[in-house]
Design a protein around this motif. Structure first.
Motif, PDB file in Angstrom:
ATOM      1  N   SER A   8       0.819  -1.207   0.000  1.00  0.00           N
ATOM      2  CA  SER A   8       0.000   0.000   0.000  1.00  0.00           C
ATOM      3  C   SER A   8       0.853   1.257   0.000  1.00  0.00           C
ATOM      4  O   SER A   8       0.436   2.285  -0.498  1.00  0.00           O
ATOM      5  CB  SER A   8      -0.964   0.000   1.187  1.00  0.00           C
ATOM      6  OG  SER A   8      -0.254   0.000   2.397  1.00  0.00           O
ATOM      7  N   ARG A  11       1.834   2.531  -3.675  1.00  0.00           N
ATOM      8  CA  ARG A  11       0.794   3.026  -4.562  1.00  0.00           C
ATOM      9  C   ARG A  11       0.409   4.438  -4.170  1.00  0.00           C
ATOM     10  O   ARG A  11       0.380   4.779  -3.004  1.00  0.00           O
ATOM     11  CB  ARG A  11      -0.440   2.123  -4.492  1.00  0.00           C
ATOM     12  CG  ARG A  11      -0.161   0.728  -4.987  1.00  0.00           C
ATOM     13  CD  ARG A  11      -1.407  -0.075  -5.060  1.00  0.00           C
ATOM     14  NE  ARG A  11      -1.853  -0.426  -3.706  1.00  0.00           N
ATOM     15  CZ  ARG A  11      -3.002  -0.998  -3.447  1.00  0.00           C
ATOM     16  NH1 ARG A  11      -3.851  -1.264  -4.401  1.00  0.00           N
ATOM     17  NH2 ARG A  11      -3.331  -1.309  -2.211  1.00  0.00           N
ATOM     18  N   ASP A  60      -9.637   7.289  -5.030  1.00  0.00           N
ATOM     19  CA  ASP A  60      -9.644   5.834  -4.983  1.00  0.00           C
ATOM     20  C   ASP A  60     -10.606   5.340  -3.910  1.00  0.00           C
ATOM     21  O   ASP A  60     -11.236   4.305  -4.057  1.00  0.00           O
ATOM     22  CB  ASP A  60      -8.242   5.292  -4.688  1.00  0.00           C
ATOM     23  CG  ASP A  60      -7.259   5.699  -5.767  1.00  0.00           C
ATOM     24  OD1 ASP A  60      -7.500   5.353  -6.938  1.00  0.00           O
ATOM     25  OD2 ASP A  60      -6.268   6.372  -5.436  1.00  0.00           O
ATOM     26  N   LYS A 130      -7.587  -0.801  -5.792  1.00  0.00           N
ATOM     27  CA  LYS A 130      -6.797  -0.645  -7.008  1.00  0.00           C
ATOM     28  C   LYS A 130      -6.943   0.812  -7.426  1.00  0.00           C
ATOM     29  O   LYS A 130      -8.057   1.301  -7.613  1.00  0.00           O
ATOM     30  CB  LYS A 130      -7.318  -1.555  -8.104  1.00  0.00           C
ATOM     31  CG  LYS A 130      -7.157  -3.024  -7.787  1.00  0.00           C
ATOM     32  CD  LYS A 130      -7.723  -3.866  -8.906  1.00  0.00           C
ATOM     33  CE  LYS A 130      -7.473  -5.322  -8.662  1.00  0.00           C
ATOM     34  NZ  LYS A 130      -8.425  -5.986  -7.833  1.00  0.00           N
TER      35      LYS A 130
END
Length: 132
Positions: A8, A11, A60, A130
């Motif tokens: 994590s 990203r 996100d 994602k």
């Protein structure tokens, strides 16, 4: 990625915290950053969340409170989904049962968490996301 670095953390995840209580917006924002979310914004109610998306921003993850003035989490979640928002929307509520909670889930939530959120809740959630 270096050994030991979490998935994590590498990203570039973004999140919107929607809650009428400033203290909770700050706490949830801090927890999100602690679990690797790189950019966190906040809205005080569902209408602000919708306005932010109408302005062209996307996230996100959206943490959506159920009970808020102006526009509650049910109305905002329905509105965002009707606009085509594909973000993961996690509802957050001090209530854990009842008609309002069921309606909130049916409005388009991906998950529902009890207040207060914990690092464990958010860490688990972030690993499922994602980036858009």
């Amino acid at each position: 990625m270096e050994e030991g670095e979490s998935c994590s953390a590498r990203r570039e995840l973004t999140a919107l915290v929607v809650d009428d209580q400033e203290v909770l917006r700050r706490i949830h924002g801090r927890l999100l950053k602690d679990v690797g979310v790189s950019h966190v914004e906040a809205a005080r109610n569902g209408k602000e969340a919708i306005d932010i998306h109408r302005g062209g921003q996307s996230f996100d993850l959206i943490l959506m409170d159920l009970d808020m003035p102006v526009m509650n989490g049910i109305q905002a979640t329905r509105g965002l989904r009707a606009m085509g928002v594909r973000s993961k929307i996690a509802g957050v509520s001090a209530r854990n049962e009842g008609e309002g909670v069921k309606e909130f889930q049916e409005a388009g939530l991906d998950l529902l968490f009890p207040k207060p959120l914990t690092t464990l809740h958010l860490s688990s959630l972030v690993t499922q996301i994602k980036p858009l």
